[in-house]
Scaffold this motif. Structure first.
Motif, mmCIF file in Angstrom:
data_model
loop_
_atom_site.group_PDB
_atom_site.id
_atom_site.type_symbol
_atom_site.label_atom_id
_atom_site.label_comp_id
_atom_site.label_asym_id
_atom_site.label_seq_id
_atom_site.Cartn_x
_atom_site.Cartn_y
_atom_site.Cartn_z
ATOM 1 N N UNK A 78 -12.095 -7.381 25.891
ATOM 2 C CA UNK A 78 -11.349 -6.126 26.012
ATOM 3 C C UNK A 78 -11.417 -5.579 27.422
ATOM 4 N N UNK A 79 -10.326 -5.081 27.910
ATOM 5 C CA UNK A 79 -10.261 -4.470 29.233
ATOM 6 C C UNK A 79 -10.653 -3.007 29.124
ATOM 7 N N UNK A 80 -11.733 -2.629 29.771
ATOM 8 C CA UNK A 80 -12.265 -1.278 29.651
ATOM 9 C C UNK A 80 -11.971 -0.443 30.891
ATOM 10 N N UNK A 115 3.333 -1.449 25.252
ATOM 11 C CA UNK A 115 2.883 -2.222 24.103
ATOM 12 C C UNK A 115 2.059 -1.373 23.135
ATOM 13 N N UNK A 116 1.194 -0.493 23.679
ATOM 14 C CA UNK A 116 0.410 0.390 22.806
ATOM 15 C C UNK A 116 1.338 1.194 21.904
ATOM 16 N N UNK A 118 -3.610 6.674 22.710
ATOM 17 C CA UNK A 118 -4.498 7.036 23.810
ATOM 18 C C UNK A 118 -5.960 6.687 23.552
ATOM 19 N N UNK A 119 -6.292 6.236 22.343
ATOM 20 C CA UNK A 119 -7.680 5.901 22.013
ATOM 21 C C UNK A 119 -8.111 4.659 22.777
ATOM 22 N N UNK A 120 -9.182 4.778 23.568
ATOM 23 C CA UNK A 120 -9.610 3.688 24.440
ATOM 24 C C UNK A 120 -9.985 2.435 23.656
ATOM 25 N N UNK A 121 -10.675 2.593 22.535
ATOM 26 C CA UNK A 121 -11.074 1.421 21.754
ATOM 27 C C UNK A 121 -9.854 0.659 21.266
ATOM 28 N N UNK A 129 -6.525 -0.559 10.111
ATOM 29 C CA UNK A 129 -6.862 0.196 11.320
ATOM 30 C C UNK A 129 -6.905 -0.778 12.495
ATOM 31 N N UNK A 130 -6.718 -0.299 13.723
ATOM 32 C CA UNK A 130 -6.701 -1.199 14.885
ATOM 33 C C UNK A 130 -7.960 -2.043 15.022
ATOM 34 N N UNK A 131 -9.113 -1.449 14.780
ATOM 35 C CA UNK A 131 -10.367 -2.177 14.946
ATOM 36 C C UNK A 131 -10.424 -3.424 14.083
ATOM 37 N N UNK A 132 -9.941 -3.315 12.867
ATOM 38 C CA UNK A 132 -9.962 -4.451 11.947
ATOM 39 C C UNK A 132 -8.812 -5.414 12.213
ATOM 40 N N UNK A 133 -7.617 -4.889 12.334
ATOM 41 C CA UNK A 133 -6.432 -5.744 12.439
ATOM 42 C C UNK A 133 -6.379 -6.506 13.751
ATOM 43 N N UNK A 134 -6.823 -5.881 14.846
ATOM 44 C CA UNK A 134 -6.656 -6.475 16.169
ATOM 45 C C UNK A 134 -7.973 -7.000 16.736
#
Length: 264
Positions: A154-156, A164-165, A183-186, A225-230
């Protein structure tokens, strides 16, 4: 202008089309019926209001590239030439200059001209975004593609892919009835990581479609949710066969339990 319009089953029977909500499909049919002989429409918002469809329906058609928008508010049906062949004695050329901003590829599909692309294309339906949706092609040859980035981590450091977001998270919120923010960084970090691996926006849509079909209205719905799907199982989600919704009458099965362990 010809009064009759046709629809190619290769387009309207595709999974990409049929996965859209019925209201979005309805809007597409009404827009196509009212287009001129080159597929252009200068009053898409009026048609949207007449048929009672929402801004999200218009946005979905743009996100999935069934229509191409211009800065002027005019839109064009991307697959118009596949749908309709009009005899020369009945054909009336469009009066809209936006035709100069598109080309017809070898598959008879409209594409935004690389020489005439506008600097910014706002949504036809008035959304809170300035995406250049018409400029983008949801494929690996898109302008500014990111698969030259070698790291899969991940690019932090920064928000590298704002367009794309917006596309991906808007699509997730529409399909899963969620309200995640771009806008959520994670969330940005997970999307950056997958884009750096060479995945496209269309791959994200595929994962969202498959997991919504499988998990909506089940105990696994909370993991849409993004954390799980991506996350790190993205590749397996892209390649899994489309599954039916699970019967949770007996609780979690082994696959559900594995999902829980991997996504906490």
């Amino acid at each position: 202008m010809a009064e009759r319009r046709m629809f190619a089953k290769t387009i309207i029977d595709s999974d990409l089309f049929l996965d859209m909500p019925m209201s979005t499909q309805l809007l597409y049919f009404h827009l196509t019926m009212r287009a001129d002989d080159d597929g252009f429409i200068n009053n898409p918002k009026k048609i949207q209001r007449i048929v009672g469809c929402s801004d999200d329906d218009m946005k979905m058609l743009i996100l999935k590239q069934f229509i191409l928008p211009f800065e002027s508010g005019i839109i064009v049906i991307k697959h118009w030439k596949i749908h309709n062949y009009i005899r020369s004695d009945r054909y009336k050329p469009t009066r809209f200059e936006e035709k100069n901003l598109i080309t017809l590829d070898e598959n008879m599909v409209y594409q935004m001209s690389t020489e005439c692309q506008p600097t910014g294309i706002p949504m036809v339906a008035e959304m809170d975004t300035q995406d250049r949706l018409g400029k983008d092609r949801l494929g690996k040859d898109r302008l500014g593609k990111v698969n030259n980035i070698m790291s899969g981590k991940p690019d932090r450091t920064s928000s590298k892919h704002p367009e794309e977001y917006e596309k991906i998270i808007s699509y997730l919120n529409q399909k899963a009835n969620t309200n995640y923010r771009t806008s959520t960084k994670e969330t940005q970090q997970f999307i950056n990581a997958r884009l750096s691996e060479g995945y496209t926006v269309e791959d994200f849509f595929t994962v969202i479609d498959k997991k919504c079909t499988e998990w909506l209205n089940t105990d696994m719905e909370r993991y849409l949710r993004p954390k799980t799907l991506f996350g790190n199982k993205f590749e397996s989600y892209v390649n899994q066969k489309t599954a039916n919704k699970k019967d949770n009458s007996d609780g979690f099965n082994a696959e559900d339990y594995e999902e829980l362990l991997n996504n906490f």
